[in-house]
Enzyme design. Sequence first.
Site, PDB file in Angstrom:
ATOM      1  N   HIS A 155      31.975  49.793  11.561  1.00  0.00           N
ATOM      2  CA  HIS A 155      31.067  50.648  10.900  1.00  0.00           C
ATOM      3  C   HIS A 155      29.723  49.845  11.101  1.00  0.00           C
ATOM      4  CE1 HIS A 155      32.155  48.720   6.937  1.00  0.00           C
ATOM      5  NE2 HIS A 155      30.783  48.111   7.330  1.00  0.00           N
ATOM      6  N   HIS A 193      29.622  49.103   0.122  1.00  0.00           N
ATOM      7  CA  HIS A 193      28.538  47.980   0.089  1.00  0.00           C
ATOM      8  C   HIS A 193      27.758  48.012  -1.060  1.00  0.00           C
ATOM      9  CE1 HIS A 193      30.091  48.733   4.141  1.00  0.00           C
ATOM     10  NE2 HIS A 193      29.535  47.464   4.586  1.00  0.00           N
ATOM     11  N   HIS A 253      30.437  39.662  12.853  1.00  0.00           N
ATOM     12  CA  HIS A 253      29.091  39.691  12.280  1.00  0.00           C
ATOM     13  C   HIS A 253      28.736  38.902  10.978  1.00  0.00           C
ATOM     14  CE1 HIS A 253      30.774  43.242   9.852  1.00  0.00           C
ATOM     15  NE2 HIS A 253      29.485  43.335   9.580  1.00  0.00           N
ATOM     16  N   GLU A 275      35.477  41.770   6.765  1.00  0.00           N
ATOM     17  CA  GLU A 275      35.687  43.205   6.722  1.00  0.00           C
ATOM     18  C   GLU A 275      37.114  43.549   7.536  1.00  0.00           C
ATOM     19  OE1 GLU A 275      31.490  45.158   6.193  1.00  0.00           O
ATOM     20  OE2 GLU A 275      32.422  45.354   8.226  1.00  0.00           O
TER      21      GLU A 275
END
Length: 297
Positions: free
Chosen positions: A15, A62, A196, A243
Amino acid sequence: MSSGARIRASVYTSHVPAIGAAMDLGKTHEPYWQKVFSGYEFSRQWLKENTPDVVFLVYNDHANAFSLEIIPTFAIGTAAEFPPADEGWGPRPVPGVVGDPRLASHIAQSVIQDDFDLTIVNRMDVDHGLTVPLSLMCGQVDRWPFRVIPFAVNVVQYPVPSGMRCFRLGQAIRRAIESYDEPLKVQIWGTGGMSHQLQGPRAGLINREFDNAFLDRLVADPEGLAKMPHIDYVREAGSEGIELVMWLIARGAMADTADAPPGAGHRAGARPKVVHRFYHVPASNTAVGHLILENPQ
Ligand code: DHB
Ligand code: FE
């Protein structure tokens, strides 16, 4: 075979908020974005041909629905609907999510009695962690073509759950869903990742080798992969690469990893079929990874 609910397939996808923005602002045909979306053309067609009744959607919030005030490790959405969250620039112009309170309550009952503590959430806005995977898989639609049970995992504030705990939780979710009395077609989605890092001196980190090895092992050796400690995710895939532990929840719910209690009358099923695999760098600051696995019928 009994006539209850069945997990037909699992879907894995990154995502990234900018993917949602690219769709909402009509930029998907720009060369940069075209490369990202090309990996989902097959998936949209596959989903049209394999539309489930319900998606059990594992994602992370988040700091939109939750904050440092309350940090549930695992939260199951039992509401009838979940509006898109305002992440600071207004809610995304996408349909609200329709839940399945009856199935969600059954899963909460079963999984909590199966020794995993879940937080039950009767009211929750859903952020890009949930809406971007829906947009990637469904495109721009007036309503999402299935009900969604949001399942939020804390991967933002340490301590976060281990890969093995996520994997075992997936097995418990499978037991819960497959003991439901309605003949529903269910998919389980694991979202977030891949490599990331959005913060600190290593911001921008991408690790193609790690990501592709993760995809290989997720398919072929999920239980071994579940033993990988947090530090390896963070070192190899960056601070936000953690994640990826959420993908192990979806993988643990597939037929081949079923961990039936003695006397349950069923054994682990056959390996899933890889119907689609895609990897692309970059989308914003993130490596995009995507898999679709089908359980044998
Ligand atoms: C990005 C990726 C994320 O997972 C996220 O939650 C926010 C931003 C990014 O690549 O920009
Ligand atoms: Fe994220």
